[in-house]
Structure formats: C-alpha cells, structure tokens
Design a protein around this motif. Structure first.
Motif, PDB file in Angstrom:
ATOM      1  N   VAL A  52       0.512  -1.206  -0.071  1.00  0.00           N
ATOM      2  CA  VAL A  52      -0.239  -0.178   0.322  1.00  0.00           C
ATOM      3  C   VAL A  52       0.918   1.120  -0.235  1.00  0.00           C
ATOM      4  N   VAL A  53       0.918   2.207  -0.353  1.00  0.00           N
ATOM      5  CA  VAL A  53       0.741   3.891  -0.087  1.00  0.00           C
ATOM      6  C   VAL A  53      -0.269   4.289   0.374  1.00  0.00           C
ATOM      7  N   PRO A  54      -0.320   4.635   2.050  1.00  0.00           N
ATOM      8  CA  PRO A  54      -1.604   4.713   2.530  1.00  0.00           C
ATOM      9  C   PRO A  54      -1.090   6.242   2.900  1.00  0.00           C
ATOM     10  N   ARG A  55      -1.881   6.905   3.196  1.00  0.00           N
ATOM     11  CA  ARG A  55      -2.004   8.760   3.589  1.00  0.00           C
ATOM     12  C   ARG A  55      -1.541   8.775   5.217  1.00  0.00           C
ATOM     13  N   ILE A  56      -0.513   9.502   5.416  1.00  0.00           N
ATOM     14  CA  ILE A  56      -0.189   9.524   6.761  1.00  0.00           C
ATOM     15  C   ILE A  56      -0.152  10.781   7.613  1.00  0.00           C
ATOM     16  N   ARG A  57      -0.634  12.340   6.437  1.00  0.00           N
ATOM     17  CA  ARG A  57      -0.828  13.086   6.892  1.00  0.00           C
ATOM     18  C   ARG A  57      -2.723  13.157   6.408  1.00  0.00           C
ATOM     19  N   PRO A  58      -2.902  14.679   6.280  1.00  0.00           N
ATOM     20  CA  PRO A  58      -4.066  15.410   5.901  1.00  0.00           C
ATOM     21  C   PRO A  58      -3.773  16.091   4.491  1.00  0.00           C
ATOM     22  N   ALA A  59      -4.301  15.397   2.712  1.00  0.00           N
ATOM     23  CA  ALA A  59      -4.188  16.490   1.936  1.00  0.00           C
ATOM     24  C   ALA A  59      -3.932  17.279   2.188  1.00  0.00           C
ATOM     25  N   SER A  60      -2.848  17.817   0.685  1.00  0.00           N
ATOM     26  CA  SER A  60      -2.294  18.769   1.034  1.00  0.00           C
ATOM     27  C   SER A  60      -2.433  19.827  -0.523  1.00  0.00           C
ATOM     28  N   GLY A  61      -1.593  20.684  -0.650  1.00  0.00           N
ATOM     29  CA  GLY A  61      -1.784  21.359  -2.028  1.00  0.00           C
ATOM     30  C   GLY A  61      -2.006  22.452  -2.577  1.00  0.00           C
ATOM     31  N   PRO A  62      -1.422  23.328  -3.226  1.00  0.00           N
ATOM     32  CA  PRO A  62      -1.864  24.286  -3.699  1.00  0.00           C
ATOM     33  C   PRO A  62      -3.166  25.031  -2.618  1.00  0.00           C
ATOM     34  N   GLY A  63      -2.730  26.039  -1.811  1.00  0.00           N
ATOM     35  CA  GLY A  63      -4.392  26.848  -1.245  1.00  0.00           C
ATOM     36  C   GLY A  63      -4.276  26.197  -0.617  1.00  0.00           C
ATOM     37  N   VAL A  64      -4.195  24.739   0.381  1.00  0.00           N
ATOM     38  CA  VAL A  64      -4.447  23.892   1.496  1.00  0.00           C
ATOM     39  C   VAL A  64      -3.464  24.306   2.609  1.00  0.00           C
ATOM     40  N   ALA A  65      -3.982  24.522   3.691  1.00  0.00           N
ATOM     41  CA  ALA A  65      -2.847  24.962   4.956  1.00  0.00           C
ATOM     42  C   ALA A  65      -2.100  23.645   5.188  1.00  0.00           C
ATOM     43  N   SER A  89       1.390  12.500   2.045  1.00  0.00           N
ATOM     44  CA  SER A  89       1.828  12.975   0.995  1.00  0.00           C
ATOM     45  C   SER A  89       3.334  15.031   1.293  1.00  0.00           C
ATOM     46  N   TYR A  90       3.753  15.183   0.984  1.00  0.00           N
ATOM     47  CA  TYR A  90       4.450  16.490   1.530  1.00  0.00           C
ATOM     48  C   TYR A  90       4.595  17.515   0.675  1.00  0.00           C
ATOM     49  N   TRP A  91       3.912  18.283   0.774  1.00  0.00           N
ATOM     50  CA  TRP A  91       4.241  19.279  -0.054  1.00  0.00           C
ATOM     51  C   TRP A  91       5.271  20.103   0.549  1.00  0.00           C
ATOM     52  N   ILE A  92       5.742  20.477  -0.479  1.00  0.00           N
ATOM     53  CA  ILE A  92       6.740  21.553  -0.124  1.00  0.00           C
ATOM     54  C   ILE A  92       7.002  23.048  -0.315  1.00  0.00           C
ATOM     55  N   THR A  93       6.238  23.759  -0.220  1.00  0.00           N
ATOM     56  CA  THR A  93       6.051  25.348  -0.422  1.00  0.00           C
ATOM     57  C   THR A  93       6.265  26.119  -0.319  1.00  0.00           C
ATOM     58  N   ALA A  94       6.330  27.750  -0.892  1.00  0.00           N
ATOM     59  CA  ALA A  94       6.989  29.026   0.113  1.00  0.00           C
ATOM     60  C   ALA A  94       6.938  28.872   1.802  1.00  0.00           C
TER      61      ALA A  94
END
Length: 294
Positions: A52-65, A93-98
């Motif tokens: 499996v590739v599960p989620r261990i953090r809530p979904a993130s992305g552009p405009g999502v805190a 999933s890990y998003w690297i943003t500004a």
C-alpha cells in the motif's frame, strides 16, 4: 528487496500496490487519517495487492493549509499490516511550498518509519528555486535520518513540473536517498513521451504509479481536479500506457493511483477490487503482447 526499487529483473510479474488516493473519491472514508489508513490496508489485502501507499497526513496542495492529524495508532497499524502481510511502499504526502518549514515533517516521518514505510512522497511548489532546493535538501536529510527514501513527484501544475525539472532538483540536492516518483498521468500531462524514459537509470525510479486517463488534457487549471478524481483504471482510458509500460524496468512494482469518478459512490472495497481487476487485465495484455512478439 526494497519495495520502492525495481523488482528482480528476472521476475515476469509486477507486484502491485494500492495508493490510498484510489479509494478516496466520493464520501469521506472515516473519522481520522489513521482510520482511513487502516481501512485502506484492509481493502488492499482483500483485493490481492501486496503493498500500500497510504496517507499519514491530511491531503495538502496549492491553497491548502498544511497541518498534521492526531497521532497515528502505530501499534494498530503494524498489527493490521502483520495480519494482512502487506508492505508500506511509501506514504502520502509532503508538499514543499513557499511557507514550508521542513522541521514540521519530523513527527509524521517518525510515524512513517514506525509503521515500516520505505519512503515518503514529496511534491514541490515554490517559485523561489534557491529556497525550494534548500528545503528539499533539508527534507531529504530528515527522511534519511529515519531510514526513509524520498520519491519526488513532478506535476504539470507545480513548479517542479516535468521529469527534467525533477531530475535537476535531485541532482542539485545531492541527496543519496532521493529519486523519482514516476506517475503515468503526470508524465503525459507534462508532455512526456516514452522515449524520455530511455534516459533514466533503473535506480532513479523509486516509485512508479500507474493509471489511465483521457488522451486530451484538460486546461491547466483543471489538472489537479483530474489528478485527484478524474482518472481511469489502467487500460481503460486513452493514454499510451503500452509504450509507458514497455519502457519500465522489467518486473518493477506498480502503485495503482487511479481515483475514478465513475466509481466515487462505491465502497472502498469495491474501488480497490476494480482497480486490481483492471490492472491485472492490463498486465495480462502486456504479457500476451510480449509472447506474441517473441
């Protein structure tokens, strides 16, 4: 064998992993990230996936805190994995943003390591190339300290928007534990062609994700919506998946990331079963085609 790495080239079979995004379409799955993770493991096992590739953090992305959920019940997750025999290939999933401070990733990466994950998936969306490179390098170091590899996923709607851009960032970081997450949808939406894959060394591919989609891409503003809920199961769309698959290392693990809008109302178990059925049918056609060409 490291499940993120290509499998034994002598093996004719491709191990299959279920990405949690595949079963997240439609109504909310459960009360917490941990509950959703457990249900994903169970559904994957019932459908015959090996990982499996599960989620261990809530979904993130552009405009999502960015935020982390309550702590995971690591013991319960390990029990479920032991009971089903499934491996954790990577985690979302890990998003690297500004705004990203990589130090915020430490707690969830601790949890990823504790549940036996091999790696984590990273998406980068920061227009400042210097800051992005620094934060990516730091994130890789945090992961390496926990025995985790980093699979960098490029997307046409992020600042690391192509295979070439992802390879440049990995090279700039110098991180020994960094490699590529190659997603069929994002590869083709970024303008990739199968010949581009010939430049890759097998060890660069930390994770291969497979799905299908319409051949014609939606407008740029709609690409994220397509990626999160408008894909098709492998072999049921119009992407040139035959040539994509032919360019992959023989026997590599395939993570099925195919959130299908048509199945949004189905149960988690039904979505997982449909994803497994379609992917096995696709692989059977590939095997038959190889035998015909021999």
């Amino acid at each position: 064998m490291n499940p993120l790495s290509p499998a034994n080239p002598l093996s004719p079979a491709n191990p299959l992993s279920l990405c949690q995004l595949t079963v997240e379409t439609g109504a909310s799955m459960g009360a917490s990230v941990g509950d959703d993770l457990l249900r994903t493991i169970t559904a994957a096992a019932k459908a015959g996936f090996s990982a499996v590739v599960p989620r261990i953090r809530p979904a993130s992305g552009p405009g999502v805190a960015p935020r982390d959920d309550q702590p995971l019940d690591v013991k319960a997750i390990r029990r479920r994995l032991d009971d089903t025999g499934l491996a954790v290939v990577s985690v979302l999933s890990y998003w690297i943003t500004a705004e990203t401070d990589p130090a915020a990733f430490r707690a969830s990466m601790d949890a990823a390591a504790e549940i036996g994950a091999t790696g984590v998936q990273i998406v980068c969306h920061d227009p400042d190339e210097g800051r992005l490179a620094e934060n990516f390098t730091t994130t890789c170091a945090i992961a390496e300290a926990r025995g985790l590899r980093v699979a960098l996923e490029f997307m046409a709607y992020t600042t690391v928007h192509s295979l070439e851009a992802a390879r440049r960032l990995i090279a700039r970081s110098g991180a020994r534990n960094a490699g590529l997450c190659l997603d069929a949808l994002h590869f083709y939406r970024a303008g990739g062609i199968a010949a581009d894959l010939a430049m890759l060394e097998p060890q660069e591919l930390f994770l291969v994700q497979i799905c299908d989609a319409a051949r014609q891409a939606p407008p740029l503003a709609a690409l994220r919506q397509e990626a999160r809920g408008g894909r098709f199961y492998p072999g049921e769309g119009e992407l040139p998946l035959d040539e994509f698959f032919a360019a992959l290392p023989p026997g590599c693990l395939l993570d099925v990331e195919a959130p299908c809008a048509a199945d949004a109302a189905l149960s988690i178990d039904e979505k997982a079963a449909n994803a497994a059925r379609a992917t096995r049918a696709f692989l059977a056609r590939q095997e038959k085609g190889q035998q015909t060409r021999r």
